[in-house]
Motif scaffolding. Structure first.
Motif, mmCIF file in Angstrom:
data_model
loop_
_atom_site.group_PDB
_atom_site.id
_atom_site.type_symbol
_atom_site.label_atom_id
_atom_site.label_comp_id
_atom_site.label_asym_id
_atom_site.label_seq_id
_atom_site.Cartn_x
_atom_site.Cartn_y
_atom_site.Cartn_z
ATOM 1 N N SER A 99 0.855 -1.180 0.000
ATOM 2 C CA SER A 99 0.000 0.000 0.000
ATOM 3 C C SER A 99 0.897 1.238 0.000
ATOM 4 C CB SER A 99 -0.915 -0.007 1.231
ATOM 5 O OG SER A 99 -1.741 1.136 1.244
ATOM 6 N N LYS A 100 0.700 2.094 -0.995
ATOM 7 C CA LYS A 100 1.576 3.263 -1.172
ATOM 8 C C LYS A 100 0.863 4.554 -0.796
ATOM 9 C CE LYS A 100 4.205 5.813 -4.670
ATOM 10 N NZ LYS A 100 4.470 5.960 -6.110
ATOM 11 N N ALA A 101 1.460 5.305 0.121
ATOM 12 C CA ALA A 101 1.026 6.666 0.439
ATOM 13 C C ALA A 101 2.312 7.507 0.439
ATOM 14 C CB ALA A 101 0.314 6.692 1.779
ATOM 15 N N GLU A 102 2.576 8.226 1.549
ATOM 16 C CA GLU A 102 3.889 8.876 1.642
ATOM 17 C C GLU A 102 4.968 7.803 1.839
ATOM 18 O OE1 GLU A 102 4.838 12.833 3.819
ATOM 19 O OE2 GLU A 102 5.490 11.243 5.184
ATOM 20 N N ASN A 103 4.543 6.687 2.391
ATOM 21 C CA ASN A 103 5.443 5.555 2.615
ATOM 22 C C ASN A 103 4.876 4.317 1.926
ATOM 23 O OD1 ASN A 103 3.213 5.463 4.491
ATOM 24 N ND2 ASN A 103 4.266 3.748 5.467
ATOM 25 N N TRP A 104 5.649 3.238 1.943
ATOM 26 C CA TRP A 104 5.168 1.926 1.510
ATOM 27 C C TRP A 104 4.865 1.092 2.741
ATOM 28 C CZ3 TRP A 104 3.952 0.284 -3.289
ATOM 29 C CH2 TRP A 104 4.451 1.010 -4.388
ATOM 30 N N ALA A 105 3.676 0.508 2.777
ATOM 31 C CA ALA A 105 3.312 -0.454 3.819
ATOM 32 C C ALA A 105 3.066 -1.797 3.149
ATOM 33 C CB ALA A 105 2.072 0.011 4.568
ATOM 34 N N GLU A 106 3.421 -2.891 3.819
ATOM 35 C CA GLU A 106 3.317 -4.216 3.210
ATOM 36 C C GLU A 106 2.724 -5.227 4.181
ATOM 37 O OE1 GLU A 106 7.239 -5.304 2.054
ATOM 38 O OE2 GLU A 106 7.398 -3.808 0.459
ATOM 39 N N TRP A 107 2.030 -6.214 3.608
ATOM 40 C CA TRP A 107 1.563 -7.369 4.376
ATOM 41 C C TRP A 107 1.541 -8.572 3.438
ATOM 42 C CZ3 TRP A 107 0.794 -7.409 9.554
ATOM 43 C CH2 TRP A 107 0.333 -8.604 10.101
ATOM 44 N N THR A 108 2.079 -9.689 3.898
ATOM 45 C CA THR A 108 2.108 -10.903 3.093
ATOM 46 C C THR A 108 0.984 -11.828 3.526
ATOM 47 O OG1 THR A 108 4.504 -10.768 2.753
ATOM 48 C CG2 THR A 108 3.472 -12.910 2.401
ATOM 49 N N VAL A 109 0.194 -12.260 2.543
ATOM 50 C CA VAL A 109 -0.920 -13.164 2.820
ATOM 51 C C VAL A 109 -0.619 -14.522 2.196
ATOM 52 C CG1 VAL A 109 -2.601 -11.298 2.925
ATOM 53 C CG2 VAL A 109 -2.177 -12.430 0.747
ATOM 54 N N LYS A 110 -1.110 -15.577 2.827
ATOM 55 C CA LYS A 110 -1.008 -16.923 2.277
ATOM 56 C C LYS A 110 -2.421 -17.424 2.053
ATOM 57 C CE LYS A 110 3.450 -18.028 4.387
ATOM 58 N NZ LYS A 110 4.208 -18.953 5.287
ATOM 59 N N VAL A 111 -2.776 -17.646 0.795
ATOM 60 C CA VAL A 111 -4.164 -17.939 0.459
ATOM 61 C C VAL A 111 -4.279 -19.192 -0.395
ATOM 62 C CG1 VAL A 111 -4.928 -15.546 0.608
ATOM 63 C CG2 VAL A 111 -3.996 -16.395 -1.542
ATOM 64 N N ASN A 112 -5.443 -19.808 -0.315
ATOM 65 C CA ASN A 112 -5.819 -20.919 -1.169
ATOM 66 C C ASN A 112 -6.935 -20.465 -2.101
ATOM 67 O OD1 ASN A 112 -4.091 -22.864 0.174
ATOM 68 N ND2 ASN A 112 -5.568 -22.819 1.863
ATOM 69 N N ALA A 113 -7.144 -21.201 -3.166
ATOM 70 C CA ALA A 113 -8.228 -20.877 -4.088
ATOM 71 C C ALA A 113 -9.553 -20.885 -3.337
ATOM 72 C CB ALA A 113 -8.253 -21.875 -5.231
ATOM 73 N N GLY A 114 -10.369 -19.856 -3.569
ATOM 74 C CA GLY A 114 -11.665 -19.751 -2.911
ATOM 75 C C GLY A 114 -11.665 -18.937 -1.635
ATOM 76 N N ASP A 115 -10.488 -18.592 -1.102
ATOM 77 C CA ASP A 115 -10.420 -17.794 0.125
ATOM 78 C C ASP A 115 -10.864 -16.352 -0.122
ATOM 79 O OD1 ASP A 115 -9.455 -19.951 1.491
ATOM 80 O OD2 ASP A 115 -7.388 -19.254 1.611
ATOM 81 N N VAL A 116 -11.457 -15.748 0.888
ATOM 82 C CA VAL A 116 -11.748 -14.306 0.898
ATOM 83 C C VAL A 116 -11.111 -13.732 2.151
ATOM 84 C CG1 VAL A 116 -13.517 -12.515 0.991
ATOM 85 C CG2 VAL A 116 -13.931 -14.599 -0.322
ATOM 86 N N ILE A 117 -10.222 -12.756 1.983
ATOM 87 C CA ILE A 117 -9.557 -12.148 3.138
ATOM 88 C C ILE A 117 -9.728 -10.634 3.091
ATOM 89 C CG2 ILE A 117 -7.864 -14.015 3.264
ATOM 90 C CD1 ILE A 117 -5.814 -12.052 2.170
ATOM 91 N N TYR A 118 -9.519 -10.006 4.254
ATOM 92 C CA TYR A 118 -9.723 -8.572 4.383
ATOM 93 C C TYR A 118 -8.482 -7.924 4.986
ATOM 94 C CZ TYR A 118 -14.547 -10.170 3.927
ATOM 95 O OH TYR A 118 -15.698 -10.772 3.496
ATOM 96 N N LEU A 119 -8.049 -6.834 4.359
ATOM 97 C CA LEU A 119 -6.946 -6.031 4.872
ATOM 98 C C LEU A 119 -7.442 -4.603 5.072
ATOM 99 C CD1 LEU A 119 -4.012 -7.188 2.535
ATOM 100 C CD2 LEU A 119 -4.522 -7.991 4.846
ATOM 101 N N GLN A 120 -6.943 -3.951 6.109
ATOM 102 C CA GLN A 120 -7.348 -2.574 6.384
ATOM 103 C C GLN A 120 -6.167 -1.640 6.237
ATOM 104 O OE1 GLN A 120 -9.851 -1.869 9.811
ATOM 105 N NE2 GLN A 120 -8.894 0.123 10.209
ATOM 106 N N GLN A 121 -6.392 -0.535 5.545
ATOM 107 C CA GLN A 121 -5.405 0.545 5.450
ATOM 108 C C GLN A 121 -5.687 1.537 6.574
ATOM 109 O OE1 GLN A 121 -6.548 1.586 1.436
ATOM 110 N NE2 GLN A 121 -4.500 1.120 0.678
#
Length: 216
Positions: A99-121
């Motif tokens: 996620s890019k703003a004034e800085n770069w923020a990162e998060w690594t997700v491990k997912v399988n087919a069919g998964d639904v995940i949520y990330l918050q900025q």
């Protein structure tokens, strides 16, 4: 004069902070709110789906651009402003969401087919514009925020084509090479030595010799 301007700037910033921070309902209230709610997008076959939500109004006009796997321009899948969300597909495996703003923020997700995940900025005060952080949230909060926020800008809702992840090949700690195995000529020489030394009988010699020759 400069000091006065700084004070005014800090005061306005604090006001913006308080205005931009929204308090979420309790988990029970959120669960009640999302009963019967259908997400606007479900995972495509063979893919997972990521929702990125940005509920805070801090730095609301500043884009928070979202990238998958790399920070290259072609890896951008969309962007949010305050009070918005986006979604995009990802290939199964380990995926880095940036996620890019004034800085770069990162998060690594491990997912399988069919998964639904949520990330918050989550925005924060920056030197020139808003900074940001990104982190996972649970399904209840994620669905509630998707329901209550407006859709941001989707650039690649189906995601990008990620490079396949090759699993390392494990080798035996004691691999056997064909070159280490005796060839038929060596076997026959060893058999002759055993016969000469009287360690085997002529009958045993003939039987074993026939087996070696048959295997050629």
């Amino acid at each position: 004069m400069i000091t006065k301007k700084i004070r005014v700037f800090l005061l306005l910033t604090c006001i913006t902070l308080f205005q931009g921070c929204a308090t979420l309902p309790s988990s029970e209230q959120m669960r009640a709110e999302i009963v019967g709610f259908q997400l606007p997008k479900q995972p495509s076959p063979g893919k997972a789906l990521v929702y990125v939500v940005r509920p805070s109004g801090i730095g609301g006009l500043v884009r928070f651009n979202v990238f998958v796997d790399t920070q290259a321009d072609e890896a951008e899948v969309g962007y949010t402003r305050g009070g918005q969300y986006i979604y995009f597909g990802v290939d199964p495996g380990s995926r880095k969401i940036s996620s890019k703003a004034e800085n770069w923020a990162e998060w690594t997700v491990k997912v399988n087919a069919g998964d639904v995940i949520y990330l918050q900025q989550e925005p924060a005060i920056g030197i020139i514009m808003a900074r940001n952080n990104i982190f996972p949230i649970d399904d209840t909060q994620g669905k509630y925020l998707v329901k209550t926020l407006s859709l941001g800008t989707l650039i690649k809702p189906d995601g990008i084509k990620s490079a396949p992840q090759v699993q390392p090949v494990t080798q035996s700690s004691n691999p056997v090479s064909k070159n280490t195995l005796p060839n038929p000529a060596e076997k026959l020489e060893q058999l002759d030595e055993l016969l000469k030394k009287g360690l085997i009988t002529k009958k045993d010699y003939d039987i074993k010799k026939a087996e070696i020759l048959k295997a050629l």
